[in-house]
Enzyme design. Structure first.
Site, mmCIF file in Angstrom:
data_model
loop_
_atom_site.group_PDB
_atom_site.id
_atom_site.type_symbol
_atom_site.label_atom_id
_atom_site.label_comp_id
_atom_site.label_asym_id
_atom_site.label_seq_id
_atom_site.Cartn_x
_atom_site.Cartn_y
_atom_site.Cartn_z
ATOM 1 N N GLY A 22 0.817 -1.202 0.000
ATOM 2 C CA GLY A 22 0.000 0.000 0.000
ATOM 3 C C GLY A 22 0.853 1.255 0.000
ATOM 4 N N ALA A 23 0.223 2.344 -0.402
ATOM 5 C CA ALA A 23 0.887 3.648 -0.378
ATOM 6 C C ALA A 23 -0.048 4.659 0.251
ATOM 7 C CB ALA A 23 1.285 4.074 -1.788
ATOM 8 N N GLY A 24 -0.702 4.233 1.341
ATOM 9 C CA GLY A 24 -1.576 5.122 2.086
ATOM 10 C C GLY A 24 -0.797 5.949 3.078
ATOM 11 N N GLY A 54 2.070 3.351 4.911
ATOM 12 C CA GLY A 54 2.957 2.747 3.931
ATOM 13 C C GLY A 54 3.583 3.777 3.018
ATOM 14 N N ASN A 98 -1.650 -3.012 14.794
ATOM 15 C CA ASN A 98 -1.897 -2.968 16.226
ATOM 16 C C ASN A 98 -2.323 -4.332 16.744
ATOM 17 O OD1 ASN A 98 -1.375 -0.173 16.586
ATOM 18 N ND2 ASN A 98 -3.379 0.313 15.717
ATOM 19 N N LYS A 116 1.984 -0.974 23.815
ATOM 20 C CA LYS A 116 1.143 -0.158 22.939
ATOM 21 C C LYS A 116 -0.282 -0.698 22.935
ATOM 22 C CE LYS A 116 0.645 1.674 18.252
ATOM 23 N NZ LYS A 116 1.140 1.694 16.855
ATOM 24 N N GLU A 175 -11.156 -1.650 13.888
ATOM 25 C CA GLU A 175 -10.272 -2.762 14.243
ATOM 26 C C GLU A 175 -10.642 -3.331 15.605
ATOM 27 O OE1 GLU A 175 -6.021 -2.051 12.222
ATOM 28 O OE2 GLU A 175 -6.516 -0.537 13.721
#
Length: 308
Positions: free
Chosen positions: A7-9, A12, A103, A186, A268
């Site tokens: 991805g290139a969001g 990414g 996550n 986290k 999520e």
């Protein structure tokens, strides 16, 4: 080291763009529409750490992916993991490392079941970034890091080579000898924050103003107890930070999961709240259970309305 970024969001695109600008061998695995946009406009990052405009970043679509890579950097949403695995499976060779920065921990088991545990590193990212309607990446804060390491903490030859590749790439990339503990740390915080915000449908400051600050403390304690049950006790400093974030008067802090709900988007919840609750055993977790039920109701209603 040949790197395939899935991805290139916002994530990414940001980390892959920084790596590409630093001269690393990076290819983005993207859908055809994103590939066309990147070919036309390039990859643009707007950041207080320095903007980037990368013309014609290397891309590949799933139907054209036929080579093995040394590293697969995976930063998709947890609910997109199954589709992502199908798309990048041809890239996995005998020596490929998969570095997921999702996550929770459920994705480690899922990736191991598909490719073998030996391929899967531990990792997490710390960044606030978003993608605008024109495909530009906006970096919204001063922090931008990927922590990574072998799940057992070993300083292997491959992890040292990865550390060298990520070094001086335009973002922080600490090599961890205890990455699972960092991932648990986290997870505890984001599960408590997501549960609080989504239950109350409010920013922390508004929750505190109504006298309900104790719920944040309780959720943090419940989540920390689950981590301790799995031999990952939370340190006092981390718990103090988490408590401050969830009980600070006037705070505008709002978890990203609540933002997803406000936009009517998928969350999520299963991977962050549900999976943590699944690991609780016989520990008392009444507030976390209510939060999990609340999120399940949201997802069920959302699915029903989408199918109407």
């Amino acid at each position: 080291m040949r790197i395939l970024v899935i991805g290139a969001g916002a994530l990414g695109g940001y980390f892959g763009g920084r790596l590409l600008a630093a001269g690393r061998d990076v290819t983005f695995l993207v859908r055809p529409r994103r590939a066309a946009l990147l070919a036309e406009r390039g990859l643009e990052i707007i950041s207080v750490k320095g903007g980037l405009q990368l013309a014609h970043p290397p891309t590949v679509t799933a139907d054209k992916l036929n080579q093995h890579y040394d590293l697969v950097l995976l930063s998709c949403k947890a609910f997109d993991l199954t589709d992502a695995i199908k798309s990048f499976a041809p890239a996995i060779g005998p020596q490929t490392m998969i570095l997921p920065v999702l996550n929770g921990l459920l994705h480690l088991d899922i990736l191991a079941s598909h490719f073998g545990a030996e391929h899967v590193l531990g990792g997490l990212s710390k960044i606030s970034a978003t993608l605008d309607a024109e495909g530009r990446i906006h970096h919204l804060s001063s922090f931008h890091s990927i922590s990574f390491g072998e799940q057992n903490g070993a300083r292997t030859e491959r992890i040292e080579a990865l550390a060298e590749t990520l070094r001086s790439s335009g973002f922080d990339a600490p090599l961890s000898e205890n990455i699972l503990a960092e991932m648990w740390n986290k997870w505890v915080f984001i599960a408590a924050a997501a549960s609080l915000g989504c239950l109350m449908r409010a920013e922390v400051g508004d929750i505190v103003a109504t006298g309900a600050a104790s719920y944040g403390k309780t959720l943090l304690s419940e989540c920390a107890a689950i981590a301790a049950r799995h031999n990952f006790p939370q340190d006092a400093q981390g718990l103090q930070f988490g408590e401050k974030m969830l009980t600070e008067a006037g705070s505008a802090f709002k978890p990203s999961m609540l933002r997803d709900i406000e936009r009517g988007q998928q969350t999520e919840a299963h991977h962050i709240v549900g999976d943590l609750l699944r690991r609780s055993g016989d520990l008392p977790t009444p507030i976390l259970q209510i939060a999990d039920a609340n999120l399940k109701v949201y997802e069920a209603r959302r699915a029903r309305e989408a199918g109407a």
